[in-house]
Design a protein around this motif. Structure first.
Motif, PDB file in Angstrom:
ATOM      1  N   LEU A  95      46.481  63.886 -42.411  1.00  0.00           N
ATOM      2  CA  LEU A  95      45.442  64.391 -43.307  1.00  0.00           C
ATOM      3  C   LEU A  95      45.363  65.914 -43.321  1.00  0.00           C
ATOM      4  O   LEU A  95      44.891  66.511 -44.271  1.00  0.00           O
ATOM      5  CB  LEU A  95      44.070  63.834 -42.903  1.00  0.00           C
ATOM      6  CG  LEU A  95      43.939  62.317 -42.915  1.00  0.00           C
ATOM      7  CD1 LEU A  95      42.579  61.895 -42.384  1.00  0.00           C
ATOM      8  CD2 LEU A  95      44.148  61.774 -44.313  1.00  0.00           C
ATOM      9  N   PHE A  96      45.775  66.519 -42.237  1.00  0.00           N
ATOM     10  CA  PHE A  96      45.652  67.970 -42.145  1.00  0.00           C
ATOM     11  C   PHE A  96      46.869  68.511 -41.413  1.00  0.00           C
ATOM     12  O   PHE A  96      47.330  67.905 -40.456  1.00  0.00           O
ATOM     13  CB  PHE A  96      44.374  68.326 -41.374  1.00  0.00           C
ATOM     14  CG  PHE A  96      44.060  69.790 -41.357  1.00  0.00           C
ATOM     15  CD1 PHE A  96      43.527  70.404 -42.480  1.00  0.00           C
ATOM     16  CD2 PHE A  96      44.312  70.548 -40.225  1.00  0.00           C
ATOM     17  CE1 PHE A  96      43.240  71.761 -42.471  1.00  0.00           C
ATOM     18  CE2 PHE A  96      44.025  71.912 -40.216  1.00  0.00           C
ATOM     19  CZ  PHE A  96      43.483  72.505 -41.337  1.00  0.00           C
ATOM     20  N   SER A  97      47.379  69.634 -41.908  1.00  0.00           N
ATOM     21  CA  SER A  97      48.535  70.177 -41.199  1.00  0.00           C
ATOM     22  C   SER A  97      48.473  71.693 -41.188  1.00  0.00           C
ATOM     23  O   SER A  97      47.775  72.305 -41.985  1.00  0.00           O
ATOM     24  CB  SER A  97      49.826  69.717 -41.863  1.00  0.00           C
ATOM     25  OG  SER A  97      50.079  70.509 -42.994  1.00  0.00           O
ATOM     26  N   ALA A 125      54.697  60.218 -38.760  1.00  0.00           N
ATOM     27  CA  ALA A 125      53.493  59.486 -38.356  1.00  0.00           C
ATOM     28  C   ALA A 125      53.435  58.141 -39.075  1.00  0.00           C
ATOM     29  O   ALA A 125      53.073  57.122 -38.495  1.00  0.00           O
ATOM     30  CB  ALA A 125      52.248  60.320 -38.675  1.00  0.00           C
ATOM     31  N   PHE A 139      44.275  58.408 -33.154  1.00  0.00           N
ATOM     32  CA  PHE A 139      43.507  59.283 -34.040  1.00  0.00           C
ATOM     33  C   PHE A 139      44.234  60.614 -34.232  1.00  0.00           C
ATOM     34  O   PHE A 139      44.359  61.114 -35.342  1.00  0.00           O
ATOM     35  CB  PHE A 139      42.098  59.526 -33.488  1.00  0.00           C
ATOM     36  CG  PHE A 139      41.326  60.520 -34.308  1.00  0.00           C
ATOM     37  CD1 PHE A 139      40.740  60.124 -35.501  1.00  0.00           C
ATOM     38  CD2 PHE A 139      41.226  61.849 -33.917  1.00  0.00           C
ATOM     39  CE1 PHE A 139      40.056  61.038 -36.292  1.00  0.00           C
ATOM     40  CE2 PHE A 139      40.547  62.774 -34.702  1.00  0.00           C
ATOM     41  CZ  PHE A 139      39.961  62.367 -35.888  1.00  0.00           C
ATOM     42  N   LEU A 140      44.757  61.150 -33.121  1.00  0.00           N
ATOM     43  CA  LEU A 140      45.459  62.431 -33.221  1.00  0.00           C
ATOM     44  C   LEU A 140      46.693  62.309 -34.119  1.00  0.00           C
ATOM     45  O   LEU A 140      47.053  63.238 -34.834  1.00  0.00           O
ATOM     46  CB  LEU A 140      45.864  62.925 -31.828  1.00  0.00           C
ATOM     47  CG  LEU A 140      44.699  63.359 -30.940  1.00  0.00           C
ATOM     48  CD1 LEU A 140      45.198  63.815 -29.581  1.00  0.00           C
ATOM     49  CD2 LEU A 140      43.902  64.480 -31.600  1.00  0.00           C
ATOM     50  N   VAL A 141      47.341  61.142 -34.072  1.00  0.00           N
ATOM     51  CA  VAL A 141      48.523  60.924 -34.922  1.00  0.00           C
ATOM     52  C   VAL A 141      48.106  60.850 -36.388  1.00  0.00           C
ATOM     53  O   VAL A 141      48.674  61.517 -37.249  1.00  0.00           O
ATOM     54  CB  VAL A 141      49.263  59.636 -34.500  1.00  0.00           C
ATOM     55  CG1 VAL A 141      50.309  59.253 -35.535  1.00  0.00           C
ATOM     56  CG2 VAL A 141      49.914  59.824 -33.138  1.00  0.00           C
ATOM     57  N   PHE A 152      45.454  61.937 -37.787  1.00  0.00           N
ATOM     58  CA  PHE A 152      44.897  63.196 -38.273  1.00  0.00           C
ATOM     59  C   PHE A 152      45.984  64.127 -38.824  1.00  0.00           C
ATOM     60  O   PHE A 152      45.758  64.847 -39.785  1.00  0.00           O
ATOM     61  CB  PHE A 152      44.110  63.897 -37.156  1.00  0.00           C
ATOM     62  CG  PHE A 152      43.377  65.119 -37.621  1.00  0.00           C
ATOM     63  CD1 PHE A 152      42.267  65.003 -38.452  1.00  0.00           C
ATOM     64  CD2 PHE A 152      43.806  66.386 -37.248  1.00  0.00           C
ATOM     65  CE1 PHE A 152      41.604  66.132 -38.904  1.00  0.00           C
ATOM     66  CE2 PHE A 152      43.147  67.514 -37.700  1.00  0.00           C
ATOM     67  CZ  PHE A 152      42.038  67.387 -38.527  1.00  0.00           C
ATOM     68  N   THR A 153      47.176  64.064 -38.209  1.00  0.00           N
ATOM     69  CA  THR A 153      48.247  64.936 -38.705  1.00  0.00           C
ATOM     70  C   THR A 153      48.680  64.544 -40.118  1.00  0.00           C
ATOM     71  O   THR A 153      49.339  65.311 -40.796  1.00  0.00           O
ATOM     72  CB  THR A 153      49.492  64.904 -37.796  1.00  0.00           C
ATOM     73  OG1 THR A 153      50.041  63.582 -37.826  1.00  0.00           O
ATOM     74  CG2 THR A 153      49.173  65.290 -36.380  1.00  0.00           C
ATOM     75  N   ILE A 191      44.773  58.728 -28.998  1.00  0.00           N
ATOM     76  CA  ILE A 191      46.098  59.209 -29.385  1.00  0.00           C
ATOM     77  C   ILE A 191      46.398  58.811 -30.830  1.00  0.00           C
ATOM     78  O   ILE A 191      46.909  59.608 -31.612  1.00  0.00           O
ATOM     79  CB  ILE A 191      47.172  58.658 -28.425  1.00  0.00           C
ATOM     80  CG1 ILE A 191      46.901  59.169 -27.004  1.00  0.00           C
ATOM     81  CG2 ILE A 191      48.555  59.097 -28.865  1.00  0.00           C
ATOM     82  CD1 ILE A 191      47.729  58.494 -25.940  1.00  0.00           C
TER      83      ILE A 191
END
Lengths: 353, 291
Positions: free
Chosen positions: B120-122, B152, B113-115, B117-118, B111
């Protein structure tokens, strides 16, 4: 992914836990507290994986309320971060609002082809990269320099007072910053132009000129962010062992040498991490700021990818084309972060992940 | 550390202090100029251009901008969004951060990581806009709050703060029969006041400064928050932009009036800033360095 399905299964299970809430939780097996349990599994490292699925189930059930707690947040990230990421696929469609996502026609790379053949696009990309370069060159070193200077201040009151003043602009919106810039720079009665006139120079139409857009932009960035940017460096400097300075002084090092040989190396990894993040933000120059400074006279230099996306989509209705541009931008940003991170790691630094 | 008493050390210190003082002055001068300008008359403004302190006091500009209820309404909207938004954001952030701070939570790495990642990429502007529209939030104040409810970055700061609270406290509460919610609200949160103050300030400032979401999602000008109105008064109404669309017979708002609107839009931040300033420097450091 597993976590998401487990949450769902927990939600679907009939729960008697409202009753148990507030009553003593049963202790984990063998009388261990879960802290000891966690410590034990951490020591075993490889054994962190559940030995049997029944144990995993038990642990999930014990933590059900924790999953309930993180559920709203997870839903938020799914709905407003991950769904839009999948929404990027409309870049490969001819998206029509009234047909929706499912009904719109797939057109492959059409919009990307248009992107690279459009003469306007090269101009916008250049503008974006120029502003990015100015950010790296002129803005990025300033907080480091300020933090180093501030670190040499011995009078606590002066330090506090300085921090209070220079942090302030960070909390002002871009609208306020640009508005203040506007009333100061305007041709009719702005203080800067009045000063120029008073000193015998000609008035300059800062707000409408193409030459003054970039200086105005970067000065406003520095004004708003440079002070706030020092916080993270100051925190890093604060963790330097004072004995190092002591030893350096014994060896006869002056102030500047101490900064060069102790303080700077100590905050090197923080600088590199922030540099990587900044590079990832390549194309994230602050839509609001540029949008607010943009007008019909300076559009040639001020139009960047973000503002172009906004105009193309919301004023001209080209949803798919502008999504393709946004996609291109996000993708480049991601690639650059990964590259910068690799480079940092090769140089023996920690990197951001 | 002791003060360096050598000659070079003193010169260094003198230069350093002087430069910092100049930097601080340059940072606040524009604000002083705008505040001073808002409290004087237009005539005075026209004669003395470089005002930093009004010699002729006047409240005309404020009387003018408060003569209609436009500003009051926009301020009301902004206050409402800021109050509800901050509360909502803090609740969601604290709940999620606490869950993710617990080392015994399965799946927390994934979870997190998913947070991250947002960050770095959107999906970007347009897909987000389409989601908000699909949810029927156009022209609703919800559009200014819900799509921006968790940052985040703030979530990570909060989680790191929670992780630094000794686990023993939570354990003993648990043995005493406290539920997970009880631990969060009765033990963890009261111990996290610096982080709560800091992050509330961050969220509140973000909501107060909302501009992009407002122009994206609100078509109805009666619903505009103060930032959009400020922009309208200062730049657009003065005939600078899109000059052809504007009626040139209406005189542009006077400098002093623009300044007064800027002051009004800034005031709430200036009022809370001194009280929270100590906290946030500390709180931001706590979270950021130990990431």
């Amino acid at each position: 992914m597993m976590s998401r399905t487990t949450i769902v299964s927990i939600m679907l299970r009939p729960s008697s836990s409202l009753v148990t809430q507030g009553q003593p939780q049963p202790l984990p097996r063998k009388g261990r507290t879960s802290m000891q349990h966690a410590a034990a599994t951490e020591i075993k490292q490889g054994a962190a994986k559940p030995r049997s699925s029944s144990e995993l189930k038990r642990r999930l059930w014990r933590n059900k309320w924790l999953y309930v707690m993180i559920l709203p947040g997870i839903l938020y990230f799914i709905a407003f971060k991950y769904v839009p990421m999948f929404g990027l696929t409309i870049a490969f469609q001819d998206y029509k609002p009234h047909w929706g996502f499912a009904g719109s026609e797939w057109v492959g790379l059409k919009h990307f082809e248009r992107l690279f053949t459009e003469p306007d696009f090269m101009k916008i990309l250049t503008n974006t990269l120029l502003l990015f370069g100015m950010n790296l060159l002129f803005y990025f070193p300033i907080p480091i320099l300020l933090a180093l200077m501030l670190n040499e201040v011995r009078i606590t009151f002066f330090k506090r007072f300085f921090q209070t003043l220079v942090y302030l602009p960070h909390f002002m919106s871009w609208v306020i910053i640009v508005s203040i810039g506007f009333v100061m720079l305007t041709m009719d009665g702005g203080i800067i132009n009045e000063m120029l006139a008073y000193l015998g120079f000609e008035k300059i139409n800062f707000l409408l000129s193409t030459e003054w857009f970039r200086p105005t932009y970067i000065i406003q960035v520095i004004w708003r962010e440079a002070g706030w940017g020092t916080i993270i460096y100051l925190a890093a400097i604060a963790s330097v062992d004072p004995q190092l300075y002591e030893a350096a002084r014994m060896d006869g090092a002056g102030r500047l040498r101490q900064v060069w040989h102790i303080t700077l190396p100590a905050i090197r990894s923080v600088i590199i991490i922030l540099l990587i993040l900044k590079i990832g933000d390549v194309l994230e120059l602050g839509f609001e700021h540029v949008y607010l400074l943009l007008n019909s006279m300076n559009r040639d230099v001020a139009e960047i990818i973000d503002t172009y996306v906004y105009t193309a989509a919301l004023q001209q209705g080209q949803f798919s084309y502008s999504t393709a541009i946004g996609f291109f931008k996000s993708f480049i940003g991601l690639v650059l972060v990964v590259l910068a991170n690799k480079l940092a790691k090769r140089m023996g630094e920690e990197g951001v992940y | 550390m002791v003060e360096d008493r050598t000659v070079s050390g003193r010169v260094f210190a003198a230069v350093n202090y002087t430069l910092l003082a100049i930097i601080a002055l340059v940072t606040v001068l524009p604000f002083l100029h705008v505040v001073a300008g808002s409290f004087t008359t237009s005539a005075e403004m026209a004669v003395k251009k470089f005002i930093l302190f009004p010699t002729v006091w006047s409240f005309d500009a404020y009387k003018f901008i408060f003569s209609t209820n436009t500003i009051f309404r926009a301020m009301g909207v902004s206050v409402g969004i800021t109050a509800f938004g901050t509360l909502f954001s803090m609740l969601l952030t604290a709940l999620m951060a606490y869950g993710l701070s617990r080392r015994d939570l399965d799946g927390r790495r994934g979870i997190m990581f998913l947070v991250v990642f947002t960050m770095l990429f959107s999906g970007g502007l347009i897909p987000t806009f389409l989601v908000v529209r699909e949810l029927g939030m156009i022209d609703s104040y919800l559009a200014l709050i819900v799509p921006a409810s968790i940052s985040a970055f703030n979530l990570i700061i909060m989680r790191n703060f929670f992780q630094n609270i000794p686990e023993g406290l939570e354990e003993s509460a648990k043995i005493d029969g406290c539920s997970d919610f009880g631990i969060l609200f009765r033990i963890v949160l009261p111990l996290s006041m610096p982080a709560i103050a800091t992050l509330s300030l961050f969220y509140a400032v973000t909501y107060w400064n909302t501009y992009l979401s407002a122009i994206l999602y609100l078509n109805d000008s009666l619903k505009w928050p103060i930032q959009v109105l400020l922009r309208q008064i200062v730049v657009l109404a003065s005939g600078m932009d899109y000059s052809s669309d504007l009626d040139s017979t209406v005189p542009p708002p006077d400098q002093t009036i623009k300044m007064a609107v800027i002051v009004v839009a800034t005031l709430p931040i200036l009022l809370v800033y001194p009280f929270l300033q100590k906290h946030f420097a500390k709180g931001a450091m706590l979270g950021s360095i130990k990431g």
